[in-house]
Design a protein around this motif. Sequence first.
Motif, mmCIF file in Angstrom:
data_model
loop_
_atom_site.group_PDB
_atom_site.id
_atom_site.type_symbol
_atom_site.label_atom_id
_atom_site.label_comp_id
_atom_site.label_asym_id
_atom_site.label_seq_id
_atom_site.Cartn_x
_atom_site.Cartn_y
_atom_site.Cartn_z
ATOM 1 N N GLU A 264 0.805 -1.223 0.000
ATOM 2 C CA GLU A 264 0.000 0.000 0.000
ATOM 3 C C GLU A 264 0.840 1.277 0.000
ATOM 4 O O GLU A 264 0.293 2.370 -0.154
ATOM 5 N N ASN A 265 2.148 1.148 0.197
ATOM 6 C CA ASN A 265 2.991 2.342 0.315
ATOM 7 C C ASN A 265 4.353 2.050 -0.297
ATOM 8 O O ASN A 265 5.135 1.274 0.248
ATOM 9 N N TRP A 266 4.661 2.693 -1.412
ATOM 10 C CA TRP A 266 5.911 2.427 -2.113
ATOM 11 C C TRP A 266 7.104 3.156 -1.495
ATOM 12 O O TRP A 266 8.247 2.922 -1.887
ATOM 13 N N GLN A 267 6.842 4.023 -0.498
ATOM 14 C CA GLN A 267 7.919 4.735 0.192
ATOM 15 C C GLN A 267 7.642 4.729 1.698
ATOM 16 O O GLN A 267 7.401 5.765 2.330
ATOM 17 N N VAL A 268 7.700 3.552 2.277
ATOM 18 C CA VAL A 268 7.340 3.369 3.683
ATOM 19 C C VAL A 268 8.220 4.199 4.615
ATOM 20 O O VAL A 268 7.726 4.897 5.512
ATOM 21 N N VAL A 269 9.516 4.123 4.418
ATOM 22 C CA VAL A 269 10.447 4.796 5.327
ATOM 23 C C VAL A 269 10.461 6.303 5.089
ATOM 24 O O VAL A 269 10.503 7.089 6.037
ATOM 25 N N HIS A 270 10.412 6.713 3.833
ATOM 26 C CA HIS A 270 10.383 8.150 3.546
ATOM 27 C C HIS A 270 9.169 8.819 4.194
ATOM 28 O O HIS A 270 9.294 9.867 4.840
ATOM 29 N N THR A 271 8.000 8.235 3.999
ATOM 30 C CA THR A 271 6.805 8.862 4.558
ATOM 31 C C THR A 271 6.846 8.859 6.083
ATOM 32 O O THR A 271 6.440 9.835 6.723
ATOM 33 N N TYR A 272 7.354 7.777 6.669
ATOM 34 C CA TYR A 272 7.449 7.737 8.128
ATOM 35 C C TYR A 272 8.417 8.800 8.644
ATOM 36 O O TYR A 272 8.071 9.614 9.517
ATOM 37 N N LEU A 273 9.647 8.798 8.131
ATOM 38 C CA LEU A 273 10.654 9.704 8.669
ATOM 39 C C LEU A 273 10.309 11.167 8.417
ATOM 40 O O LEU A 273 10.429 12.009 9.314
ATOM 41 N N LEU A 274 9.881 11.492 7.211
ATOM 42 C CA LEU A 274 9.651 12.891 6.877
ATOM 43 C C LEU A 274 8.335 13.419 7.439
ATOM 44 O O LEU A 274 8.295 14.518 8.007
ATOM 45 N N ALA A 275 7.254 12.658 7.296
ATOM 46 C CA ALA A 275 5.931 13.163 7.673
ATOM 47 C C ALA A 275 5.551 12.871 9.120
ATOM 48 O O ALA A 275 4.882 13.677 9.764
ATOM 49 N N GLU A 276 5.967 11.713 9.624
ATOM 50 C CA GLU A 276 5.597 11.341 10.988
ATOM 51 C C GLU A 276 6.660 11.732 12.011
ATOM 52 O O GLU A 276 6.338 12.197 13.109
ATOM 53 N N ALA A 277 7.940 11.518 11.666
ATOM 54 C CA ALA A 277 9.015 11.715 12.638
ATOM 55 C C ALA A 277 9.775 13.028 12.463
ATOM 56 O O ALA A 277 10.546 13.416 13.343
ATOM 57 N N GLY A 278 9.597 13.706 11.324
ATOM 58 C CA GLY A 278 10.282 14.975 11.108
ATOM 59 C C GLY A 278 11.789 14.862 11.001
ATOM 60 O O GLY A 278 12.517 15.790 11.359
ATOM 61 N N VAL A 279 12.270 13.728 10.475
ATOM 62 C CA VAL A 279 13.711 13.490 10.368
ATOM 63 C C VAL A 279 14.150 13.601 8.909
ATOM 64 O O VAL A 279 13.713 12.804 8.075
ATOM 65 N N PRO A 280 15.001 14.559 8.561
ATOM 66 C CA PRO A 280 15.524 14.636 7.198
ATOM 67 C C PRO A 280 16.340 13.395 6.842
ATOM 68 O O PRO A 280 16.871 12.706 7.729
ATOM 69 N N ILE A 281 16.449 13.148 5.549
ATOM 70 C CA ILE A 281 17.102 11.946 5.036
ATOM 71 C C ILE A 281 18.271 12.339 4.136
ATOM 72 O O ILE A 281 18.152 13.254 3.327
ATOM 73 N N MET A 282 19.387 11.641 4.272
ATOM 74 C CA MET A 282 20.500 11.792 3.335
ATOM 75 C C MET A 282 20.665 10.502 2.547
ATOM 76 O O MET A 282 20.512 9.405 3.098
ATOM 77 N N GLU A 283 21.010 10.660 1.285
ATOM 78 C CA GLU A 283 21.179 9.495 0.418
ATOM 79 C C GLU A 283 22.456 9.612 -0.401
ATOM 80 O O GLU A 283 23.003 10.698 -0.571
ATOM 81 N N VAL A 284 22.920 8.467 -0.887
ATOM 82 C CA VAL A 284 24.146 8.373 -1.690
ATOM 83 C C VAL A 284 25.336 8.920 -0.888
ATOM 84 O O VAL A 284 26.130 9.732 -1.363
ATOM 85 N N VAL A 285 25.439 8.476 0.352
ATOM 86 C CA VAL A 285 26.534 8.879 1.240
ATOM 87 C C VAL A 285 27.615 7.798 1.194
ATOM 88 O O VAL A 285 27.333 6.622 1.434
ATOM 89 N N ASP A 286 28.824 8.185 0.879
ATOM 90 C CA ASP A 286 29.920 7.223 0.760
ATOM 91 C C ASP A 286 30.491 6.915 2.148
ATOM 92 O O ASP A 286 31.213 7.726 2.733
ATOM 93 N N CYS A 287 30.173 5.742 2.651
ATOM 94 C CA CYS A 287 30.599 5.327 3.998
ATOM 95 C C CYS A 287 31.793 4.375 3.976
ATOM 96 O O CYS A 287 32.182 3.847 5.029
#
Length: 324
Positions: A264-287
């Motif tokens: 039912e949700n193709w972006q489960v973590v994005h919607t949770y972190l951004l809309a519910e938890a207010g946590v920005p996301i970083m991507e393509v980080v070279d670790c």
Amino acid sequence: MCGPGIIDERTRNTIAAHAAKFREITMSPFGPDDEIGMLNLISPEKSREVMRAADGGAAIDLSVDYFIGMPSWTKAGDPGFQQWMTHTPVGTVLDDITGVGTEQNELVAYSGDAMSMYTHCGTHIDTLNHFGYHGKIFNGYEAAQCISSRHWIKCGADKFPPIITRGVLFDIAGLHGVDVLPENYGIGAKDLADALARQQVEFRPGDVALVRTGRMQYWPDTDRYINNAPGLNREGAEFLAEAGAAVIGADNLALEQSPSPDAENWQVVHTYLLAEAGVPIMEVVDCETLAGEGLYEFAFIGACMKVRGATGAPMRPLAMPLLP
């Protein structure tokens, strides 16, 4: 102590994840005008403390370089990275676009270029207006009232301050003794807790969490890097958000496991972190360098381009070892 730090009641009340309800927009604990969410957990004193201990002579670049053909999200029609010359030494002589004449144009070898791209290309940060539910984003801002003809007027990249705080690496590939996690592997709470225990590191409110899947070893092979990626599942995202993460990043394209396990949700973590938890996301980080050097806690410094209203923006984050 290893694992998430003990959170007192006062701090807990400032972490939006503790008030979150499933698939509902969360109002910010920092007030009705807040546009940066959990970045508020990074106090000036926390930034000063980490900078006092940072070894600036051993900075590690956590970003990738930008080039034509680089892996990028284009499946929804967004443009990949493009770069072209706008001025060349020979062309300037022929065109005299400067109007100064042949002699000066031959003396002054002028080069210039331009670029275009999706704002979520390369190493970047997602802002809180990137994903929401039912036309609303974090803190109750509504698309119908907060999007101009050009961009969002709330929660854009221009509102994000420079991020200076403590960073923690969660080396999940290392935890499992593999170079790269299996395809579509979902990183849950146990993986994250076990990584902290293995690394003998504590995670504290206001820290940046970086999750290593090992996918960066496939860069820049687009198909291998992007498709069927391992990443955070919702349980793992909740673990980090409730621990007080100011930002959560990863070495894959979209932070979360792909494709989504939720029909039912193709972006489960994005919607949770951004809309519910207010946590920005970083991507393509070279670790990879962090993991290779066993640098599991460090000073983190990052600032994104101040693109007005943008849902994301390129950034060049740095990690610095902490001096004893």
